[in-house]
Design an enzyme around this catalytic site. Structure first.
Site, PDB file in Angstrom:
ATOM      1  N   LYS A  24     -10.228   1.404  -1.531  1.00 10.66           N
ATOM      2  CA  LYS A  24      -9.213   0.506  -0.970  1.00 10.66           C
ATOM      3  C   LYS A  24      -8.856   0.909   0.461  1.00 10.66           C
ATOM      4  CE  LYS A  24      -5.052   0.388  -3.095  1.00 10.66           C
ATOM      5  NZ  LYS A  24      -3.897   0.663  -2.210  1.00 10.66           N
ATOM      6  N   ARG A 125      10.053  -1.468  -0.373  1.00 13.31           N
ATOM      7  CA  ARG A 125       9.524  -0.160   0.039  1.00 13.31           C
ATOM      8  C   ARG A 125       9.968   0.203   1.457  1.00 13.31           C
ATOM      9  NH1 ARG A 125       3.380   0.131  -1.686  1.00 13.31           N
ATOM     10  NH2 ARG A 125       3.703   2.276  -1.029  1.00 13.31           N
ATOM     11  N   SER A 170       2.055  11.469   5.150  1.00  9.65           N
ATOM     12  CA  SER A 170       1.719  10.068   4.904  1.00  9.65           C
ATOM     13  C   SER A 170       0.579   9.622   5.810  1.00  9.65           C
ATOM     14  CB  SER A 170       2.938   9.174   5.140  1.00  9.65           C
ATOM     15  OG  SER A 170       2.520   7.816   5.168  1.00  9.65           O
ATOM     16  N   GLN A 172      -0.494   6.675   5.866  1.00 10.52           N
ATOM     17  CA  GLN A 172      -0.160   5.348   6.378  1.00 10.52           C
ATOM     18  C   GLN A 172       0.621   5.455   7.679  1.00 10.52           C
ATOM     19  OE1 GLN A 172       1.743   3.246   3.163  1.00 10.52           O
ATOM     20  NE2 GLN A 172      -0.189   2.905   2.094  1.00 10.52           N
ATOM     21  N   ASP A 319      -2.200   9.158  -5.187  1.00  8.41           N
ATOM     22  CA  ASP A 319      -2.267   7.920  -5.962  1.00  8.41           C
ATOM     23  C   ASP A 319      -2.687   8.150  -7.419  1.00  8.41           C
ATOM     24  OD1 ASP A 319      -1.504   6.396  -3.811  1.00  8.41           O
ATOM     25  OD2 ASP A 319      -3.543   5.916  -3.195  1.00  8.41           O
TER      26      ASP A 319
HETATM   27  C1  S3P Z   1      -3.041   5.086   1.856  1.00  8.38           C
HETATM   28  C2  S3P Z   1      -2.210   6.167   1.946  1.00  8.38           C
HETATM   29  C3  S3P Z   1      -1.347   6.608   0.845  1.00  8.38           C
HETATM   30  C4  S3P Z   1      -1.722   5.957  -0.486  1.00  8.38           C
HETATM   31  C5  S3P Z   1      -2.040   4.509  -0.360  1.00  8.38           C
HETATM   32  C6  S3P Z   1      -3.161   4.281   0.624  1.00  8.38           C
HETATM   33  C7  S3P Z   1      -3.862   4.739   3.028  1.00  8.38           C
HETATM   34  O1  S3P Z   1      -0.005   6.291   1.137  1.00  8.38           O
HETATM   35  O2  S3P Z   1      -0.685   6.135  -1.432  1.00  8.38           O
HETATM   36  O3  S3P Z   1      -2.442   3.971  -1.606  1.00  8.38           O
HETATM   37  O4  S3P Z   1      -4.816   3.947   2.883  1.00  8.38           O
HETATM   38  O5  S3P Z   1      -3.587   5.252   4.111  1.00  8.38           O
HETATM   39  P1  S3P Z   1       0.919   7.305   1.998  1.00  8.38           P
HETATM   40  O6  S3P Z   1       0.121   7.689   3.157  1.00  8.38           O
HETATM   41  O7  S3P Z   1       2.136   6.514   2.347  1.00  8.38           O
HETATM   42  O8  S3P Z   1       1.199   8.441   1.072  1.00  8.38           O
END
Ligand code: S3P
Length: 440
Positions: A24, A125, A170, A172, A319
């Site tokens: 993903k 969120r 994080s 993200q 995750d």
């Molecule tokens: C992700 C980062 C993770 C993960 C999410 C996908 C990404 O979140 O939980 O399913 O693709 O960068 P966080 O970075 O907020 O922990």
């Protein structure tokens, strides 16, 4: 509104060879980078789940021609970093935190205004974690009073680089700021408290964009360079494979091979944790595909024991905790998780929601502020499980059925399509007695 429920009968074992859908995180990024690149990017193994399709549709709405997906193949006709066009309306990110957080970085650098919306779960969120540092870079973003979506992002803000130390681990947030950094004057430098998934960094390099790495936790980019189109082969998602790693470990007689799984070291905490619990997982045929390490994983049933989970592994398995809690419920002795408060800010509060489901099935599971304590044992009964719009809760309790003590019903299970289309069919092929039912 009709609802999809999973009905799971106890028993079964997992055998054979299966390939779970594409990663993903890498699929999202393939669309983002491919759209912003100069030239045509060909993607194979793309995850055709709703989350990644939300990202794909957003770029289409901003004028990018994207062919597919068809059988995992996508062709993206990149428009360059400055070629996006204003969308006709709000961009709907659905259930996808990755879409919303990474897109907010990209959109802060555009010349036009945009609005990002999400579903009931995503609208709860926390978004301040990205909007606050983006504001420091000069972005203008309005949120609700609670710091949640919808996000109104103003264009033509004239971003400038910052030196930012992330308050939480994080990927993200890190990725959002690096993407905004492509549009900023000067240097954007991010330091994370602990290593998190590094797909953005790898993909920047794969698209030929200069990225500076200082040690394992600090990364910087300067604005004003270009992304060059490339080919991307998306490996199977280790986060989806994790359900079967746990399932085959807890179901006696199992011997299952998961093919072509991404084993990027920033993602393999689930293997490390399961091995510490006594799991029998063999990494076969390791290879590198398009800059990402990949292998086949053979897993055989093994008696698991409870452990204290090392905190350093938490971001590397972030995750996978819902299904790891199922492993803990089936292990001998106590499992203790700490340092994982981030789990409360996922698609659901994964500590509370998993504890509620496990308790309903007769397990002693006690949430703490930043983790959980689970006494392993046997499930005492089937139960009705509430998923709270969270795909991974639905799939974790499907796996629990392998050791269940009665039929259980998983409500609102349609959300599995966000990350794992075809889950029920693949789970049945592997040996789980699960069926999907639609109810009015
Ligand atoms: C992700 C980062 C993770 C993960 C999410 C996908 C990404 O979140 O939980 O399913 O693709 O960068 P966080 O970075 O907020 O922990």
């Amino acid at each position: 509104m009709s609802e999809t429920r999973f009905v799971v009968e106890p028993g079964g074992r997992l055998t054979g060879r299966i390939r779970v859908p594409g990663d993903k995180s890498i699929s999202h990024r393939s669309i983002m980078f491919g759209s912003l690149a100069d030239g045509v990017t060909e993607v194979s193994g793309f995850l055709e789940g709703e989350d990644c399709l939300a990202t794909l549709n957003a770029f289409r709405a901003m004028g990018v021609r994207i062919d597919g997906p068809a059988a995992g193949r996508v062709t993206i006709h990149g428009v360059g970093l400055h070629g996006l066009k204003p969308p006709a309306g709000p961009l709907d990110m659905g259930n996808s935190g990755t879409s919303m957080r990474l897109m907010s970085g990209i959109l802060s650098g555009q010349a036009f205004d945009t609005v990002l919306t999400g579903d009931a779960s995503l609208s709860k969120r926390p978004m301040k974690r990205v909007t606050a540092p983006l504001a420091q870079m000069g972005a203008r973003i309005e949120t609700t009073e609670r710091g949640t979506a919808p996000l109104h992002i103003r264009g033509a803000s004239g971003l400038h680089g910052i030196d930012y130390v992330l308050p939480m681990a994080s990927a993200q947030v890190k990725s959002c700021l690096l993407l905004a950094g492509l549009y900023a004057s000067g240097t954007t430098r991010v330091t994370e408290p602990a290593p998190t998934r590094d797909h953005t960094e790898r993909m920047l390099e794969g698209f030929g964009y200069p990225l500076v790495r200082e040690g394992e936790r600090t990364f910087s980019v300067g604005g004003g360079h270009r992304l060059g189109a490339t080919a991307i082969d998306v490996p199977a998602d280790i986060s989806s494979a994790a359900f079967f790693l746990v399932g085959a470990s807890i179901a006696p007689g199992s011997d299952l091979t998961l093919e072509h799984v991404g084993i990027n070291p920033t993602r393999t905490g689930v293997i490390d944790i399961l091995r510490l619990m006594g799991a029998d997982i063999e990494v076969q045929n390791p290879r590198t595909v398009g800059g990402e390490p990949v292998a086949d994983l053979r897993v055989r049933a093994a008696p698991l024991r409870g452990i204290r989970i090392p905190e350093a592994l938490v971001p590397l398995a972030i995750d996978e905790f819902p299904v790891l809690f199922v492993a803990a419920a089936c292990a001998a002795g106590e499992t203790v998780l700490t340092g994982a408060e981030e789990l409360r800010a996922k698609e659901s509060d994964r500590i509370q929601v998993m504890a509620d489901g496990l308790v309903a099935m007769g397990i002693d599971a006690r949430p703490t502020a930043d983790g959980i304590v689970i006494q392993g044992g046997a499930f005492a009964r089937g139960a009705e499980i509430a998923t709270h719009h969270d795909h991974r809760i639905a799939m974790s309790f499907t796996i629990a059925g392998l050791r269940g003590a009665g039929t259980h019903v998983i409500r609102d299970a349609g959300f599995v399509d966000t990350s794992f289309p075809g889950f029920v069919e693949l789970a049945r092929t592997a040996g789980i007695d699960v069926r999907a039912e639609r109810s009015a």
